[in-house]
Design a protein around this motif. Structure first.
Motif, mmCIF file in Angstrom:
data_model
loop_
_atom_site.group_PDB
_atom_site.id
_atom_site.type_symbol
_atom_site.label_atom_id
_atom_site.label_comp_id
_atom_site.label_asym_id
_atom_site.label_seq_id
_atom_site.Cartn_x
_atom_site.Cartn_y
_atom_site.Cartn_z
ATOM 1 N N GLU A 68 0.828 -1.218 0.000
ATOM 2 C CA GLU A 68 0.000 0.000 0.000
ATOM 3 C C GLU A 68 0.857 1.259 0.000
ATOM 4 O OE1 GLU A 68 -2.122 -3.255 2.370
ATOM 5 O OE2 GLU A 68 -0.091 -2.475 2.129
ATOM 6 N N GLU A 69 1.928 1.266 0.786
ATOM 7 C CA GLU A 69 2.702 2.495 0.964
ATOM 8 C C GLU A 69 3.931 2.595 0.059
ATOM 9 O OE1 GLU A 69 3.628 3.125 5.052
ATOM 10 O OE2 GLU A 69 1.519 3.085 5.701
ATOM 11 N N HIS A 70 4.441 1.438 -0.399
ATOM 12 C CA HIS A 70 5.665 1.467 -1.204
ATOM 13 C C HIS A 70 5.473 0.910 -2.613
ATOM 14 C CE1 HIS A 70 8.099 2.542 2.326
ATOM 15 N NE2 HIS A 70 7.353 1.682 2.988
ATOM 16 N N ASN A 71 4.283 0.345 -2.877
ATOM 17 C CA ASN A 71 3.973 -0.211 -4.199
ATOM 18 C C ASN A 71 4.940 -1.327 -4.589
ATOM 19 O OD1 ASN A 71 2.286 -0.284 -6.459
ATOM 20 N ND2 ASN A 71 3.668 0.983 -7.669
ATOM 21 N N LEU A 72 5.317 -2.151 -3.597
ATOM 22 C CA LEU A 72 6.243 -3.256 -3.815
ATOM 23 C C LEU A 72 5.605 -4.569 -3.376
ATOM 24 C CD1 LEU A 72 9.483 -1.630 -2.361
ATOM 25 C CD2 LEU A 72 8.904 -1.875 -4.782
ATOM 26 N N LEU A 73 6.169 -5.661 -3.833
ATOM 27 C CA LEU A 73 5.657 -6.981 -3.468
ATOM 28 C C LEU A 73 6.797 -7.831 -2.912
ATOM 29 C CD1 LEU A 73 3.279 -9.012 -3.523
ATOM 30 C CD2 LEU A 73 4.032 -9.664 -5.824
ATOM 31 N N ILE A 74 6.640 -8.294 -1.651
ATOM 32 C CA ILE A 74 7.615 -9.232 -1.077
ATOM 33 C C ILE A 74 7.250 -10.631 -1.554
ATOM 34 C CG2 ILE A 74 8.523 -10.265 1.036
ATOM 35 C CD1 ILE A 74 8.188 -7.622 2.430
ATOM 36 N N ALA A 112 5.547 -15.513 0.848
ATOM 37 C CA ALA A 112 5.687 -14.749 2.094
ATOM 38 C C ALA A 112 4.376 -14.690 2.877
ATOM 39 C CB ALA A 112 6.162 -13.333 1.769
ATOM 40 N N ASN A 113 4.461 -15.053 4.155
ATOM 41 C CA ASN A 113 3.313 -14.971 5.066
ATOM 42 C C ASN A 113 3.267 -13.564 5.655
ATOM 43 O OD1 ASN A 113 1.587 -15.082 7.299
ATOM 44 N ND2 ASN A 113 2.088 -17.217 7.731
ATOM 45 N N PRO A 114 2.165 -12.825 5.477
ATOM 46 C CA PRO A 114 2.099 -11.444 5.966
ATOM 47 C C PRO A 114 2.228 -11.309 7.472
ATOM 48 C CG PRO A 114 -0.063 -12.210 5.250
ATOM 49 C CD PRO A 114 0.926 -13.237 4.801
ATOM 50 N N ASN A 115 2.051 -12.418 8.203
ATOM 51 C CA ASN A 115 2.109 -12.355 9.671
ATOM 52 C C ASN A 115 3.466 -12.773 10.240
ATOM 53 O OD1 ASN A 115 -0.682 -11.577 10.020
ATOM 54 N ND2 ASN A 115 -1.210 -13.659 9.383
ATOM 55 N N VAL A 116 4.414 -13.089 9.372
ATOM 56 C CA VAL A 116 5.745 -13.487 9.828
ATOM 57 C C VAL A 116 6.501 -12.259 10.334
ATOM 58 C CG1 VAL A 116 8.001 -14.318 9.070
ATOM 59 C CG2 VAL A 116 5.954 -15.533 8.383
ATOM 60 N N GLU A 117 7.112 -12.401 11.512
ATOM 61 C CA GLU A 117 7.905 -11.306 12.082
ATOM 62 C C GLU A 117 9.313 -11.340 11.491
ATOM 63 O OE1 GLU A 117 9.637 -10.756 16.402
ATOM 64 O OE2 GLU A 117 7.496 -10.307 16.415
ATOM 65 N N LEU A 118 9.767 -10.214 11.000
ATOM 66 C CA LEU A 118 11.071 -10.137 10.340
ATOM 67 C C LEU A 118 12.204 -10.132 11.363
ATOM 68 C CD1 LEU A 118 10.208 -7.485 7.612
ATOM 69 C CD2 LEU A 118 10.278 -9.971 7.378
ATOM 70 N N LYS A 119 13.248 -10.908 11.070
ATOM 71 C CA LYS A 119 14.404 -11.006 11.961
ATOM 72 C C LYS A 119 15.599 -10.309 11.317
ATOM 73 C CE LYS A 119 12.844 -15.436 13.832
ATOM 74 N NZ LYS A 119 11.588 -15.455 13.050
ATOM 75 N N GLU A 120 16.598 -10.038 12.149
ATOM 76 C CA GLU A 120 17.744 -9.233 11.724
ATOM 77 C C GLU A 120 18.473 -9.797 10.514
ATOM 78 O OE1 GLU A 120 21.878 -7.367 13.598
ATOM 79 O OE2 GLU A 120 20.591 -8.655 14.815
ATOM 80 N N LYS A 121 18.644 -11.116 10.440
ATOM 81 C CA LYS A 121 19.423 -11.707 9.356
ATOM 82 C C LYS A 121 18.570 -12.187 8.189
ATOM 83 C CE LYS A 121 23.357 -13.073 12.198
ATOM 84 N NZ LYS A 121 24.258 -14.176 12.607
ATOM 85 N N ASP A 122 17.274 -11.917 8.241
ATOM 86 C CA ASP A 122 16.402 -12.311 7.141
ATOM 87 C C ASP A 122 16.736 -11.540 5.874
ATOM 88 O OD1 ASP A 122 15.073 -14.097 8.712
ATOM 89 O OD2 ASP A 122 13.262 -12.895 8.966
ATOM 90 N N ILE A 123 16.496 -12.177 4.741
ATOM 91 C CA ILE A 123 16.681 -11.543 3.439
ATOM 92 C C ILE A 123 15.325 -11.492 2.734
ATOM 93 C CG2 ILE A 123 17.801 -11.737 1.178
ATOM 94 C CD1 ILE A 123 20.034 -13.313 2.688
ATOM 95 N N LEU A 124 14.942 -10.315 2.289
ATOM 96 C CA LEU A 124 13.679 -10.143 1.577
ATOM 97 C C LEU A 124 13.915 -10.245 0.076
ATOM 98 C CD1 LEU A 124 12.283 -7.013 3.488
ATOM 99 C CD2 LEU A 124 11.831 -9.424 3.975
ATOM 100 N N VAL A 125 13.054 -10.981 -0.597
ATOM 101 C CA VAL A 125 13.067 -11.011 -2.061
ATOM 102 C C VAL A 125 11.898 -10.152 -2.516
ATOM 103 C CG1 VAL A 125 12.975 -12.451 -4.122
ATOM 104 C CG2 VAL A 125 14.042 -13.334 -2.033
ATOM 105 N N ILE A 126 12.207 -9.017 -3.146
ATOM 106 C CA ILE A 126 11.204 -7.984 -3.412
ATOM 107 C C ILE A 126 11.134 -7.677 -4.908
ATOM 108 C CG2 ILE A 126 10.367 -5.697 -2.731
ATOM 109 C CD1 ILE A 126 12.440 -5.745 -0.472
ATOM 110 N N PHE A 127 9.900 -7.528 -5.398
ATOM 111 C CA PHE A 127 9.679 -7.133 -6.791
ATOM 112 C C PHE A 127 9.074 -5.736 -6.827
ATOM 113 C CE2 PHE A 127 6.281 -6.543 -9.941
ATOM 114 C CZ PHE A 127 7.052 -6.494 -11.101
#
Length: 236
Positions: free
Chosen positions: A168-174, A200-215
């Motif tokens: 909604e705010e960044h117009n991106l898709l994880i 990607a589960n929208p309810n997953v809490e992001l951790k420090e070493k996680d890597i996001l794959v974003i389009f």
């Protein structure tokens, strides 16, 4: 961002032009006056210089330069000598091109921060990795859209994808999340292991070493990732 690119072959010149087009200041050096003249209108600064000449190289603005990339690919000896020289002169972040497996081992022994393999990695991917903070890898779909792998920005650690409102705010898709962990091998060495979470589960809490794959659109990706890569390795 300020870069020094050493070597104006196909790989080095492509990165130098791309980074310049993205609004960065690039100093590109080569010992060929023909190449220096050819790219002088396409790169911020081009200088004819022998990158193995300590006296000449020491005059370069190391204090203000964020990243040095040794892109020499034709002469392994010159590559190693230039890499060692720039390392000794205190380059903040030093990346060098590996020509073969043995060359890679020598570069690792010199202590470079990263090694690039142009045969399997495009200049476009490396330009994005150098330009954007936290970007580990990228794939350009066209001039406007990309898929990137990026470390979770610090301000988003502990939040869920839903809380980020990234669409909604960044117009991106994880697309997915990669969890990077370490395991000990049978001979006691540490190696990184990637676990891909799937969709990607929208309810997953992001951790420090996680890597996001974003389009998304390149400009939106730039905005979301935030600051440029000058800060990327300051606390690595």
């Amino acid at each position: 961002m300020k870069y020094i690119i050493v070597g104006l072959g196909n790989f080095g010149s492509s990165i130098a032009q791309k980074l310049t087009a993205l609004g960065n200041e690039v100093i590109a050096i080569d010992d060929s006056m023909e190449k220096v003249e050819h790219f002088k209108e396409k790169v911020t600064h081009t200088i004819r210089m022998d990158a193995t000449d300590e006296l000449a190289v020491s005059d370069l603005p190391f204090e203000e330069t964020d990243i040095v990339l040794i892109a020499i690919g034709e002469d392994q000896g010159s590559n190693l000598m230039a890499t060692a020289l720039f390392k000794n002169l205190g380059a903040k972040r030093l990346i060098s091109r590996a020509i073969n497996p043995l060359h890679k081992k020598v570069l690792e022994a010199i202590g470079v921060d990263e090694i690039v393999h142009p045969e399997s990695e495009t200049a476009e991917r490396w330009s994005n990795k150098l330009h954007l903070k936290n970007v580990i890898d990228s794939f350009e779909l066209n001039d406007e859209f990309s898929i990137i792998e990026a470390k979770v920005p610090e301000k988003y650690v502990g939040k869920t994808i839903k809380e980020l409102k990234i669409r909604e705010e960044h117009n991106l898709l994880i697309l997915t999340i990669i969890q990077r962990k370490e395991k000990t091998t049978q001979i006691g060495e540490k190696e990184k292991v990637d676990k891909i979470e799937g969709i990607a589960n929208p309810n997953v809490e992001l951790k420090e070493k996680d890597i996001l794959v974003i389009f998304g659109k390149n400009s939106d990706l730039d905005s979301f990732i935030g600051e440029k890569s000058s800060e990327k390795n300051q606390d690595d």
